[in-house]
Design a protein around this motif. Structure first.
Motif, PDB file in Angstrom:
ATOM      1  N   THR A 164      18.056 -74.288  19.864  1.00  0.00           N
ATOM      2  CA  THR A 164      17.016 -75.294  19.650  1.00  0.00           C
ATOM      3  C   THR A 164      17.554 -76.711  19.564  1.00  0.00           C
ATOM      4  OG1 THR A 164      17.183 -74.948  17.280  1.00  0.00           O
ATOM      5  CG2 THR A 164      15.507 -73.689  18.439  1.00  0.00           C
ATOM      6  N   SER A 165      18.853 -76.898  19.836  1.00  0.00           N
ATOM      7  CA  SER A 165      19.369 -78.257  19.653  1.00  0.00           C
ATOM      8  C   SER A 165      18.887 -79.162  20.780  1.00  0.00           C
ATOM      9  CB  SER A 165      20.893 -78.244  19.581  1.00  0.00           C
ATOM     10  OG  SER A 165      21.439 -77.927  20.823  1.00  0.00           O
ATOM     11  N   GLY A 166      18.454 -80.333  20.390  1.00  0.00           N
ATOM     12  CA  GLY A 166      18.035 -81.332  21.367  1.00  0.00           C
ATOM     13  C   GLY A 166      16.702 -81.075  22.028  1.00  0.00           C
ATOM     14  N   ILE A 167      15.858 -80.325  21.374  1.00  0.00           N
ATOM     15  CA  ILE A 167      14.572 -79.985  21.975  1.00  0.00           C
ATOM     16  C   ILE A 167      13.436 -80.499  21.092  1.00  0.00           C
ATOM     17  CG2 ILE A 167      13.111 -78.020  22.593  1.00  0.00           C
ATOM     18  CD1 ILE A 167      15.499 -76.572  23.415  1.00  0.00           C
ATOM     19  N   ASP A 168      12.323 -80.866  21.714  1.00  0.00           N
ATOM     20  CA  ASP A 168      11.208 -81.393  20.924  1.00  0.00           C
ATOM     21  C   ASP A 168      10.540 -80.280  20.097  1.00  0.00           C
ATOM     22  OD1 ASP A 168       9.543 -79.976  22.625  1.00  0.00           O
ATOM     23  OD2 ASP A 168       9.319 -81.660  23.988  1.00  0.00           O
ATOM     24  N   PRO A 169       9.774 -80.670  19.065  1.00  0.00           N
ATOM     25  CA  PRO A 169       9.223 -79.669  18.141  1.00  0.00           C
ATOM     26  C   PRO A 169       8.434 -78.557  18.832  1.00  0.00           C
ATOM     27  CG  PRO A 169       8.846 -81.865  17.314  1.00  0.00           C
ATOM     28  CD  PRO A 169       9.440 -82.027  18.666  1.00  0.00           C
ATOM     29  N   GLU A 170       7.672 -78.927  19.853  1.00  0.00           N
ATOM     30  CA  GLU A 170       6.914 -77.897  20.551  1.00  0.00           C
ATOM     31  C   GLU A 170       7.835 -76.898  21.232  1.00  0.00           C
ATOM     32  OE1 GLU A 170       3.596 -78.749  23.414  1.00  0.00           O
ATOM     33  OE2 GLU A 170       3.548 -80.528  22.120  1.00  0.00           O
ATOM     34  N   GLY A 171       8.878 -77.462  21.850  1.00  0.00           N
ATOM     35  CA  GLY A 171       9.866 -76.623  22.529  1.00  0.00           C
ATOM     36  C   GLY A 171      10.540 -75.683  21.548  1.00  0.00           C
ATOM     37  N   ILE A 172      10.847 -76.206  20.359  1.00  0.00           N
ATOM     38  CA  ILE A 172      11.487 -75.384  19.339  1.00  0.00           C
ATOM     39  C   ILE A 172      10.572 -74.222  18.965  1.00  0.00           C
ATOM     40  CG2 ILE A 172      12.184 -75.378  16.916  1.00  0.00           C
ATOM     41  CD1 ILE A 172      13.305 -78.165  17.364  1.00  0.00           C
ATOM     42  N   GLU A 173       9.291 -74.565  18.807  1.00  0.00           N
ATOM     43  CA  GLU A 173       8.300 -73.544  18.466  1.00  0.00           C
ATOM     44  C   GLU A 173       8.320 -72.427  19.514  1.00  0.00           C
ATOM     45  OE1 GLU A 173       6.765 -73.957  15.675  1.00  0.00           O
ATOM     46  OE2 GLU A 173       5.602 -72.092  15.851  1.00  0.00           O
ATOM     47  N   ASP A 174       8.356 -72.833  20.802  1.00  0.00           N
ATOM     48  CA  ASP A 174       8.392 -71.852  21.883  1.00  0.00           C
ATOM     49  C   ASP A 174       9.615 -70.951  21.778  1.00  0.00           C
ATOM     50  OD1 ASP A 174       6.101 -72.822  23.010  1.00  0.00           O
ATOM     51  OD2 ASP A 174       7.147 -74.210  24.367  1.00  0.00           O
ATOM     52  N   ILE A 175      10.760 -71.592  21.544  1.00  0.00           N
ATOM     53  CA  ILE A 175      12.006 -70.812  21.485  1.00  0.00           C
ATOM     54  C   ILE A 175      11.948 -69.817  20.329  1.00  0.00           C
ATOM     55  CG2 ILE A 175      14.503 -70.965  21.105  1.00  0.00           C
ATOM     56  CD1 ILE A 175      13.994 -72.262  23.643  1.00  0.00           C
ATOM     57  N   LEU A 176      11.459 -70.303  19.177  1.00  0.00           N
ATOM     58  CA  LEU A 176      11.407 -69.408  18.016  1.00  0.00           C
ATOM     59  C   LEU A 176      10.473 -68.230  18.285  1.00  0.00           C
ATOM     60  CD1 LEU A 176      11.408 -71.889  15.007  1.00  0.00           C
ATOM     61  CD2 LEU A 176      13.302 -70.618  16.000  1.00  0.00           C
ATOM     62  N   ASN A 177       9.325 -68.527  18.911  1.00  0.00           N
ATOM     63  CA  ASN A 177       8.399 -67.433  19.211  1.00  0.00           C
ATOM     64  C   ASN A 177       9.007 -66.439  20.193  1.00  0.00           C
ATOM     65  OD1 ASN A 177       6.479 -68.444  17.515  1.00  0.00           O
ATOM     66  ND2 ASN A 177       5.454 -69.639  19.111  1.00  0.00           N
ATOM     67  N   LEU A 178       9.704 -66.989  21.190  1.00  0.00           N
ATOM     68  CA  LEU A 178      10.340 -66.101  22.169  1.00  0.00           C
ATOM     69  C   LEU A 178      11.406 -65.227  21.512  1.00  0.00           C
ATOM     70  CD1 LEU A 178      10.700 -68.483  25.229  1.00  0.00           C
ATOM     71  CD2 LEU A 178       9.397 -66.363  25.137  1.00  0.00           C
ATOM     72  N   THR A 179      12.142 -65.855  20.591  1.00  0.00           N
ATOM     73  CA  THR A 179      13.173 -65.082  19.895  1.00  0.00           C
ATOM     74  C   THR A 179      12.547 -63.935  19.108  1.00  0.00           C
ATOM     75  OG1 THR A 179      14.377 -67.148  19.666  1.00  0.00           O
ATOM     76  CG2 THR A 179      15.133 -65.307  18.339  1.00  0.00           C
ATOM     77  N   ALA A 180      11.481 -64.256  18.396  1.00  0.00           N
ATOM     78  CA  ALA A 180      10.797 -63.216  17.632  1.00  0.00           C
ATOM     79  C   ALA A 180      10.259 -62.137  18.575  1.00  0.00           C
ATOM     80  CB  ALA A 180       9.667 -63.835  16.824  1.00  0.00           C
ATOM     81  N   ASN A 181       9.777 -62.591  19.731  1.00  0.00           N
ATOM     82  CA  ASN A 181       9.259 -61.683  20.748  1.00  0.00           C
ATOM     83  C   ASN A 181      10.345 -60.714  21.240  1.00  0.00           C
ATOM     84  OD1 ASN A 181       7.901 -60.555  22.849  1.00  0.00           O
ATOM     85  ND2 ASN A 181       7.158 -62.484  23.705  1.00  0.00           N
TER      86      ASN A 181
END
Lengths: 308, 312
Positions: A164-181
């Motif tokens: 998540t480094s260097g990514i905007d908050p929305e992008g971070i949200e996406d990454i976290l959701n994908l990780t959980a997925n």
């Protein structure tokens, strides 16, 4: 849970006299999202590289899904996905072509690969740009493409290094959701990050690394009790009237070590979760219980405490 | 490895670098033919057996233009195809992603080397085909079977020589983190071999056997012999000797002094060698180039395999 995915014993790595990883013992089980924390240069990436068989350990043993990455790197790489911190793609190829190349390197049959890639591109939300050259994608998109890239081989275990480094908050949200997925689909995830609140949100367990040592490991609430409250539970009870009799009564309960009076509420330290008993006592002593809260520990506080 | 080879090949063929080099090569080849056609009448005498080869070797001062051009062109393509093979993967962040795939690490470097070699072979063969084809069309003399054999051997030697430069450039791309550094070092080495090796050889020879107006023919011969030996440290000279001998059957010895003496003694050029004898003549040169290429490739292979992938 159950099956052990990663097991290291006294794993050490020395680079030209500098010890990057020092007698590390890790134990990660199937289905976990393991938050791997620690300051820069603590040895997180080195550990991952050793687990992948990209770097040779100086001493100690590793088992990844039953394989030794040092001796059987190919077996390990077949079932492990690694998203490096500074992930890069072939800029002249499209997003889809990059994934196709990865599929080809993994010996996936063409038809199956095509289908899987299309599904993955829509999972990570890149269907719209799948035929654009990677150079035109934003940082956040590239990072999601990275997730799709490790997903192509359908791994059992994935390492995400600072995803998540260097990514905007929305992008971070996406990454976290994908990780959980990913975890939901049965993959074990090792998540390296400095963003403690993100780790706290998705990780089931964390390990904190400092100077090559694992200084703390466990579930976040357990870790917090260990690190901050000396292993005790701290309960805050708001009562109608604070008086000495009540304090004394609570103090007499088994397991309570300390009761502090802070005006309208009581701060009770005890060595197990006594909320039920305390609330019963308060109510039975004809007092009114307005609120009760067990102290939660923020990962940030734990992290600071552990590293200080 | 096949996957890597295919991707690298596609990358090369689609790159601007390839387009530019190919256009350059085509133009130079056409120019070489035009130059040859202008001069061919003077060069072909009634006794000439190998008219077709003359297109490639015809003299325009100071060197046969085509041979001069190709001996510059091959190192440049070789370097262009190899100098950023590994370090560009590293700087773009692709290398660690690539290495975490279930492939042997050596297949990356093998695939890249083979892809570069394939592109290089394609270019060399096209250039020879352009010159040969245009020449055939203009002078109308078809090559005889020996000329064809010689041209095939010439193409193979050129590809091997190009392989050496690719291997060298890949070696630097493994050793240096920045593509610009590896390119400059490769080019510097080429310039050294191409220009300075001969000068150094001359200096050494003149120091060992000083020549003046009174020097005997024997002294000249010794001086030239030393020059030749020393200049053979340069793969450019090895390749130069090999292709001149291959395309000029009249050359019976690589030693110009010996040639000079025999011409003086016999009073005329010797009868041309047959293909087998020419091949025998250049065999040491070809083997040396192969060995140099193998050494460069082996070093880069080992360095790449041993290189630790470090946390940055």
């Amino acid at each position: 849970m159950g099956q052990v995915v990663i097991e290291t014993k006294d794993l050490s790595k020395t680079y030209d006299g500098f010890t990057a990883v020092d007698k590390l013992n890790l134990h990660i089980e199937e289905g976990e999202i393991f938050g791997f924390l620690g300051p820069n240069g603590a040895g997180k990436t080195t550990t991952i590289l050793m687990l992948l068989g990209l770097t040779e350990p100086s001493s100690g043993t590793i088992q990844v899904c039953g394989y030794n990455p040092d001796r059987e790197p190919l077996e390990v790489k077949r079932i492990v996905g690694y998203l490096p911190e500074k992930v890069g793609f072939y800029e002249d190829l499209t997003a889809r072509q990059n994934l196709e190349y990865t599929a080809e390197l993994n010996n996936l049959p063409r038809g199956e690969a095509q289908e899987r890639i299309s599904n993955l591109l829509s999972t990570v939300g890149l269907s719209q740009v799948s035929d654009q050259e990677v150079r035109k994608l934003s940082r956040g998109m590239k990072q999601r493409l990275g997730i799709a890239d490790i997903w192509v081989k359908d791994p059992k275990l994935v390492f995400l290094d600072e995803p998540t480094s260097g990514i905007d908050p929305e992008g971070i949200e996406d990454i976290l959701n994908l990780t959980a997925n990913m975890a939901k689909r049965g993959m074990t995830v090792v998540f390296c990050s400095h963003q403690l609140h993100q780790v706290q949100r998705i990780c089931t367990r964390v390990g904190i690394l400092a100077k090559g040592h694992l200084v703390a490991e466990g579930q976040i609430d357990g870790l917090g009790r260990q690190a901050i409250a000396g292993g005790r539970y701290r309960i805050e009870a708001q009562v109608g009237q604070v008086h000495q009799e009540l304090i004394d009564a609570i103090k007499r309960m088994g397991g309570v070590t300390e009761v502090q009076d802070s005006g309208d509420s009581l701060l009770i330290s005890c060595n197990k979760d006594l909320r039920k008993q305390i609330s019963k006592l308060i109510v039975e002593s004809d007092n009114s219980l307005l609120g009760m809260r067990i102290e939660e520990y923020s990962l940030e506080a734990i992290y600071k405490k552990v590293l200080s | 490895m096949y996957a890597i080879f295919r991707k690298e090949l596609a990358d090369h063929l689609e790159s601007k670098r390839f387009a530019i080099l190919f256009i350059l090569a085509t133009l130079a080849a056409v120019f070489a033919v035009l130059l040859a056609v202008q001069n061919i009448r003077g060069a072909v005498t009634s006794s000439s057996e190998f008219v077709f080869l003359k297109i490639f070797t015809i003299s325009s001062e100071p060197l046969p233009f085509f041979l001069f051009f190709i001996s510059i062109f091959i190192p440049i393509i070789g370097i262009a195809l190899g100098f950023d093979a590994v370090n560009s993967e590293r700087t773009s962040g692709n290398l660690s992603r690539l290495l975490s795939q279930p492939i042997y690490r050596d297949s990356i470097i093998n695939g890249k080397f083979l892809a570069s070699l394939a592109v290089l072979s394609f270019m060399v063969v096209s250039v020879i085909a352009i010159v040969g084809g245009l020449g055939l069309r203009i002078i109308g003399v078809p090559p005889n079977s020996e000329e064809v054999l010689r041209l095939v051997a010439f193409a193979l030697t050129s590809i091997i020589y190009g392989g050496f430069w690719v291997a060298l450039a890949i070696l630097f791309s493994v050793s240096f983190d920045r593509a610009a550094t590896s390119m400059l070092v490769s080019l510097a080495l080429w310039i050294f071999f191409f220009l300075f090796a001969s000068m150094i050889a001359e200096a050494i020879a003149n120091a060992r056997v000083p020549l003046d107006q009174n020097s005997s023919l024997e002294m000249f011969a010794r001086n030239i012999e030393i020059q030749r030996m020393v200049s053979r440290i340069s793969p450019c000279n090895l390749y130069g000797e090999a292709i001149v001998a291959l395309l000029t059957p009249e050359i019976a010895s690589l030693n110009p002094a010996l040639m000079m003496i025999s011409v003086t003694v016999a009073g005329k050029m010797l009868t041309p060698l047959n293909f087998g004898q020419s091949l025998l003549l250049i065999w040491p040169q070809v083997v040396s180039i192969v060995a140099l290429a193998a050494i460069c490739f082996a070093i880069s292979y080992i360095r790449f395999i041993k290189q630790e992938i470090r946390a940055i």
